[in-house]
Write a protein that holds these residues in place. Structure first.
Motif, short mmCIF file in Angstrom:
data_model
loop_
_atom_site.label_atom_id
_atom_site.label_comp_id
_atom_site.label_asym_id
_atom_site.label_seq_id
_atom_site.Cartn_x
_atom_site.Cartn_y
_atom_site.Cartn_z
N GLY A 98 11.50 81.46 20.53
CA GLY A 98 12.97 81.43 20.30
C GLY A 98 13.31 81.69 19.03
N ARG A 99 12.76 82.28 18.27
CA ARG A 99 13.38 82.62 16.85
C ARG A 99 13.84 84.09 16.69
NH1 ARG A 99 9.44 78.66 15.90
NH2 ARG A 99 7.82 80.46 15.47
N PRO A 100 14.85 84.63 17.47
CA PRO A 100 15.50 86.01 17.43
C PRO A 100 15.80 86.59 15.99
CG PRO A 100 17.08 84.57 18.39
CD PRO A 100 15.92 83.61 18.09
N ASP A 101 16.23 85.90 15.08
CA ASP A 101 16.59 86.33 14.02
C ASP A 101 15.35 86.75 13.06
OD1 ASP A 101 19.13 85.95 14.33
OD2 ASP A 101 19.38 84.27 13.25
N ALA A 102 14.26 85.95 13.26
CA ALA A 102 13.20 86.31 12.35
C ALA A 102 12.13 87.49 13.12
CB ALA A 102 12.05 84.92 12.44
N VAL B 173 24.52 70.68 28.49
CA VAL B 173 23.21 70.54 28.25
C VAL B 173 22.26 71.75 28.49
CG1 VAL B 173 21.02 69.12 28.59
CG2 VAL B 173 23.41 68.00 28.17
N LEU B 174 22.39 71.95 30.01
CA LEU B 174 21.61 73.18 30.34
C LEU B 174 21.86 74.61 29.61
CD1 LEU B 174 21.21 72.28 34.18
CD2 LEU B 174 19.60 72.06 32.36
N LEU B 175 23.18 74.71 29.23
CA LEU B 175 23.49 75.90 28.79
C LEU B 175 22.75 75.93 27.33
CD1 LEU B 175 27.37 76.41 29.77
CD2 LEU B 175 25.29 77.90 30.28
N GLY B 176 22.97 74.87 26.66
CA GLY B 176 22.38 74.54 25.40
C GLY B 176 20.85 74.87 25.36
N ALA B 177 20.32 74.46 26.52
CA ALA B 177 18.81 74.53 26.59
C ALA B 177 18.25 75.93 26.68
CB ALA B 177 18.11 73.57 27.86
N TYR C 83 31.30 68.21 24.54
CA TYR C 83 30.64 69.66 24.74
C TYR C 83 29.58 70.00 24.01
CZ TYR C 83 29.85 74.44 26.17
OH TYR C 83 29.11 75.65 26.37
N GLU C 84 30.10 69.95 22.66
CA GLU C 84 29.21 70.20 21.55
C GLU C 84 27.97 69.46 21.35
OE1 GLU C 84 29.21 73.20 19.95
OE2 GLU C 84 31.25 73.90 20.67
N LYS C 85 28.30 68.06 21.58
CA LYS C 85 27.13 67.08 21.45
C LYS C 85 26.41 67.50 22.49
CE LYS C 85 26.04 62.41 21.19
NZ LYS C 85 26.69 60.99 21.35
N ALA C 86 26.52 67.61 23.69
CA ALA C 86 25.81 68.05 24.96
C ALA C 86 25.04 69.23 24.98
CB ALA C 86 26.52 68.00 26.31
N ARG D 124 20.18 72.32 23.30
CA ARG D 124 19.29 73.12 22.31
C ARG D 124 18.03 72.48 21.72
NH1 ARG D 124 21.18 77.59 19.12
NH2 ARG D 124 23.19 77.23 19.86
N ALA D 125 17.97 71.33 21.55
CA ALA D 125 16.82 70.73 20.92
C ALA D 125 15.64 70.21 22.01
CB ALA D 125 17.27 69.13 20.46
N MET D 126 16.01 70.55 23.31
CA MET D 126 15.02 70.17 24.20
C MET D 126 13.92 71.12 24.26
SD MET D 126 17.32 69.12 27.47
CE MET D 126 15.93 68.88 28.65
N ARG D 127 12.66 70.74 24.46
CA ARG D 127 11.14 71.66 24.56
C ARG D 127 11.35 72.08 25.90
NH1 ARG D 127 8.22 71.80 20.07
NH2 ARG D 127 8.59 70.08 18.54
#
Length: 1006
Positions: free
Chosen positions: A748-752, A953-957, A988-991, A996-999
């Motif tokens: 999940g590191r597309p830039d690298a 949350v799911l979009l962030g995941a 929204y940004e917090k959710a 995004r932080a979820m594994r």
């Protein structure tokens, strides 16, 4: 004098003065005699040409008077013999014979790869025409020449297309099509000419034109070849075709009844087998019967060592190559996939030594492929229900004599065999009317008279009519013929012929001059090879010398015992070992195309050398297999060698020979069939993994790392030992960056990841390796598309398509077309996207890779869904799901197809059914190796979430697992918009950041 009959009759004196033959009958008589210039024309044929079906009483006397008047009027030498009349003029004094000679030479030049010479010869030939041929005879007499003229024109156009001509040919092709509106070859040439002239849209429109014409006039669809051309022109290059009917360099004589019968049998039966003794002319008859039929694919089975190789030979003949990803499972299944939706006449030539396997394979293919017909040649029937047999007997007396005189004229054009027709018939009778025997005997007229030939036949072939009738026909006839020809050779010619039996036969068999010198131990063999070619013991083409299979078997029997056989096979294996070792490093650089072509031409002998070494010198065999492994992967030949790799591994045991660890690992990789039917496979792979783990240094063949990952499954960690194994050479370093790029991609590191693929691309550019460049441009195009940089994505993918086109890699081309289709879909170019997906599916189907066909069908489902056609979308998704293979690399395809079905359900039935589809997709995402698929699943669940915060949350995941949000994604953008509308920006940004932080495990359990 000069004569012209390609138009109104034209007679010229030596100084060019025109001469008048007289009225209609003298003109018709002279035309008939000129058609057979220098040969006897039967009186019955002359009478028929002059008077038709109702000749007057005393027609023979009237003919004699006409001949006498013509002879006096033009001072012609017209000889009268009991059988008819003969005009004593040379063939080059008559335009029609000059035309036929030039046209044949032009066709041969094109076959030999010299289109410039072919074009010049055919221009000269066609320039001899002044109007309708044989204008002074009834129209039926000129019909054959019309066909020959059309063929010559088409061949000339073919040559000019090969030279790069395009727009200049279009008017001529339009005129020809107007005269021949059902000629698919002309339509195909027009499409290619328009495309080469920079008019691709018009080229594609021609396909629609011919499709309509064929449907209206014949109720038929375009042939598979024309359809393939249409697809290939869509991608901007000429198509790779399967093997068509082999070109013939001599005129076909006789067999009119057999040709008619074959046509009738093929109309009513899907399997027709030509049976008869060796040398009866089954192969040539099959070639003539198939020549003008659409969709012909020719498979020569004579070179096969055993029946296991038969499916791979058919795949190669069809132009179907295995993909780079790894083994493709059951080869018969791949054949069925490649043929299932095509109209093909498959010619299986020389089935007798693999008759059981040929019968079994033919039965399976005919049962599964309704558009398939098979024409087989064999000494015995295949024995399948529904098989129609067409026995091919020896030639009757008349055709046999004509064949002898035709072939003899090529070596002794000054011989007047018409005066010796009875002697010729006696020779043909002594040879039992077998075409091969007749042709070999006719070739002897280079050095013998007819009487000397007849005398030798009386001495040598008494056995032919009095031999043991319990023996095989080949032993009663061809053995005697070849043995007699053998005795006419000089000692040094026999010596070389015997030794050349070590080389393989078949379409890719034979030997180069260098190979003959090295293997046969004959310095400067050029003169001997030329002599053997002239005496019909060898065929020479494209710098290679090949023996007919019958002659090769005869020569092999005359090798002086096992000692000489062993020495020759050792020398043969040593030569091809050295060739493979020299070629191997070049396959990873700028010179890969010519080296690939060179190894492809030698593939039969390389395989023969490998078989010999596997059974005599396992270490040498292991080294040769290692040197060929990358070639096999690039050319899709891996599956053909699985049995041999297993045999070699059994001879080696559980541990590699000293100093040959990487070769051992490659051998294990080559044993993987990929069908899951080998219970010993996991243990072998585990042993190889242990061996590979001990290699803590730069490998001589760094592609081992690639092939290991293909055979063993996806690898998501580049270990330190792998860094050392690829070494410090530019190709290895670029390969390492590809591995690291995939590691970052899956993490999940597309830039690298993108940075590493870009660096790898630069590395592969420096080496000139097209495979490496294409495999970097594909993900780079994907990353640009993800960011919304559509034009850059298209440019990167188009460059990749250029490289895979040069490599002739249909599966990789299908992948890149698929990727390009999604870029077009994201640009809302739905029609173009659907076209790309369709082309991708066609290429994947031709390569017999069903999971790639499934991927394209899924893409068509996405296009249909984007256009609001949910029923069509569902049908495409369901079709894709049925095609997904049971292997590790198709799991992601299944996940995304299930998501597609869920999104259709959401649009039609509601969230509950959609939730079920998404749940099935999530169940397949087991473990960190499926993080990217899980990202798509998370975003899919966001679309059915009741709580807008849960959706965020799911979009962030999804963004977290992938490393970014997809720019302008038509599925996630509306979900995000609804969530933002329902929530404050901060909520929204917090959710979103929470997700995004979820594994992966947390997302799977949510």
């Amino acid at each position: 004098m000069r004569f012209g009959i390609l138009g109104p009759l034209d007679v010229r004196a030596p100084d060019g003065t025109p001469l008048d033959p007289g009225g209609p009958r003298p003109r018709a008589l002279l035309t008939l005699l000129l058609l057979e210039a220098g040969r006897t024309v039967p009186a019955e044929r002359l009478i028929d040409g002059l008077y038709g079906e109702a000749p007057p009483a005393g027609a023979a006397n009237a003919l004699q008077s006409q001949v006498s008047r013509l002879r006096k009027r033009l001072s012609l030498d017209i000889g009268a013999i009991p059988a008819g009349y003969r005009l004593a003029v040379g063939p080059d004094d008559v335009d029609v014979h000059r035309f036929e000679r030039l046209a044949a030479q032009g066709g041969q030049a094109l076959t030999a790869g010299d289109p410039a010479r072919a074009s010049a010869l055919l221009h000269e030939a066609l320039g001899l025409w002044r109007g309708p041929a044989l204008a002074d005879l009834p129209a039926a007499f000129g019909s054959h020449l019309k066909e020959v003229r059309l063929t010559a024109a088409q061949t000339r156009i073919e040559a000019e297309l090969a030279l790069g001509s395009g727009a200049g040919l279009v008017p001529e092709l339009r005129d020809l099509i107007a005269a021949h509106p059902l000629s698919e070859r002309l339509y195909g040439q027009l499409m290619r000419a328009l495309h080469a002239g920079g008019r691709p849209a018009e080229a594609l429109a021609v396909y629609e034109e011919v499709r309509r014409v064929l449907a209206d006039e014949l109720g038929a669809d375009p042939s598979a070849e024309l359809s393939a051309l249409h697809l290939e022109l869509l991608r901007g290059r000429e198509p790779a075709r399967g093997r068509g009917v082999p070109a013939q360099l001599t005129r076909f004589v006789g067999r009119t009844d057999e040709l008619s019968r074959i046509g009738a049998l093929l109309a009513g039966s899907r399997l027709v087998t030509l049976t008869g003794p060796g040398g009866a002319g089954k192969t040539r008859l099959a070639a003539e019967a198939a020549r003008d039929r659409p969709g012909v694919c020719w498979a020569e089975l004579a070179p096969l060592a055993d029946g296991e190789q038969l499916p791979y030979a058919l795949l190669a003949a069809l132009g179907v190559r295995g993909g780079f990803r790894g083994p493709q499972g059951d080869p018969v299944g791949r054949l069925i996939d490649a043929l299932q939706e095509r109209e093909v006449l498959l010619v299986l030539d020389n089935c007798e030594h693999v008759v059981d396997d040929a019968a079994r394979t033919a039965g399976l293919l005919l049962g599964a492929c309704p558009g398939l017909r098979i024409l087989a040649t064999s000494r015995e029937a295949l024995g399948i229900t529904g098989e129609a047999l067409c026995p091919v007997p020896p030639l009757a007396a008349g055709p046999a004599a004509r064949l002898f005189m035709d072939r003899a004229a090529a070596v002794r054009p000054d011989a007047d065999l018409h005066a010796r027709v009875e002697a010729v018939r006696g020779i043909c009778e002594a040879l039992d009317g077998l075409p091969l025997a007749i042709e070999l005997a006719a070739a002897r007229l280079r050095t013998l008279t007819v009487d000397e030939l007849a005398a030798r036949l009386d001495d040598r072939f008494r056995l032919l009519s009095r031999g043991d009738r319990t023996k095989a026909p080949r032993h009663r006839t061809l053995r005697a013929v070849v043995e007699w020809s053998w005795e006419l050779l000089k000692d040094e010619e026999r010596e070389l012929a015997r030794r050349m039996a070590v080389f393989s036969g078949g379409s890719s068999g034979g030997a180069t001059l260098a190979a003959v010198g090295a293997v046969c131990g004959v310095p400067y063999p050029e003169d001997l090879l030329a002599s053997l070619t002239e005496k019909s013991f060898l065929e020479a083409a494209d710098g290679r010398y090949r023996m007919l299979q019958t002659i090769r078997a005869f020569c092999a029997e005359r090798l002086a015992g096992e000692g000489e056989v062993s020495r020759l096979r050792d020398a043969h294996a040593a030569y091809f070992r050295a060739l493979a070792a020299e070629a191997e490093p070049h396959l990873r650089g700028g010179g890969q195309l010519p080296w690939l072509a060179g190894l492809w031409a030698e593939r039969d002998d390389l395989s023969a050398a490998l078989r010999h070494l596997v059974r005599t010198d396992a270490r040498a065999g292991l080294r040769l297999m290692a040197d060929l492994s990358w070639f096999w992967r690039l050319r899709g030949l891996h599956g053909e060698h699985v049995p041999l790799a297993r045999e070699l591994l059994a001879a080696l045991g559980d541990e590699p020979p000293e100093g040959m660890a990487e070769e051992y690992v490659l051998c294990v990789i080559n044993t993987v069939a990929g069908d899951g039917n080998d219970p010993a496979e996991p243990a072998r792979l585990a042993r190889a993994e242990a061996v590979l783990a001990r290699l803590d240094h730069a490998l001589r063949r760094p592609f081992v790392v690639v092939l290991w990952s293909v055979a063993h499954g996806p690898q998501h960690a580049v270990k330190e030992r792998v860094r050392r194994q690829v070494g410090e050479a530019p190709w290895g370093l670029a390969l390492l960056d590809v591995g690291l790029g995939f590691q970052e991609f899956f993490a999940g590191r597309p830039d690298a990841s993108e940075e590493l693929f870009a660096r790898a691309l630069d590395g592969f550019r420096a080496t000139g390796d097209r495979w490496g460049m294409a495999n970097c441009l594909d993900p780079l195009g994907m990353f640009a598309d993800w960011r919304g940089e559509r034009e850059r994505a298209l440019a990167l993918l188009d460059e990749g398509l250029t490289h895979v086109a040069a490599l002739e890699a249909p599966e990789e081309t299908a992948d890149l077309l698929h990727r390009r289709a999604y870029v077009l879909l994201h640009q809302d170019q739905l029609r173009d996207a659907a076209d790309h997906f369709t082309r991708s599916a066609a290429m994947a189907r031709a390569a017999a890779v069903p999971d790639k066909v499934a991927s394209a069908w899924r893409g068509l489902g996405d296009v249909a869904r984007a256009g609001g056609d949910t029923e069509r979308a569902r049908a495409h998704y369901e079709a894709a799901l049925e095609l997904c293979a049971a292997n590790w690399f198709s799991v992601g395809e299944t996940v995304r197809t299930l998501i597609g079905l869920g999104r259709v359900a959401l649009a039609v039935s509601g969230a509950e059914e959609a939730h079920d589809w998404f749940g099935q997709a999530r169940a397949l995402c087991d473990g960190p190796s499926r993080a990217l698929e899980l990202a798509d699943v998370a975003e899919a669940f966001a679309s059915v979430a009741d709580d807008p915060r849960e959706a965020a949350v799911l979009l962030g995941a999804g963004a977290g697992l992938r490393g970014l949000s997809l720019a302008g994604d038509r599925d996630t953008a509306p979900v995000a918009a609804r969530a933002r509308e329902a929530l404050s920006p901060e909520t929204y940004e917090k959710a979103f950041e929470e997700g995004r932080a979820m594994r992966s495990a947390a997302v799977s359990d949510r």
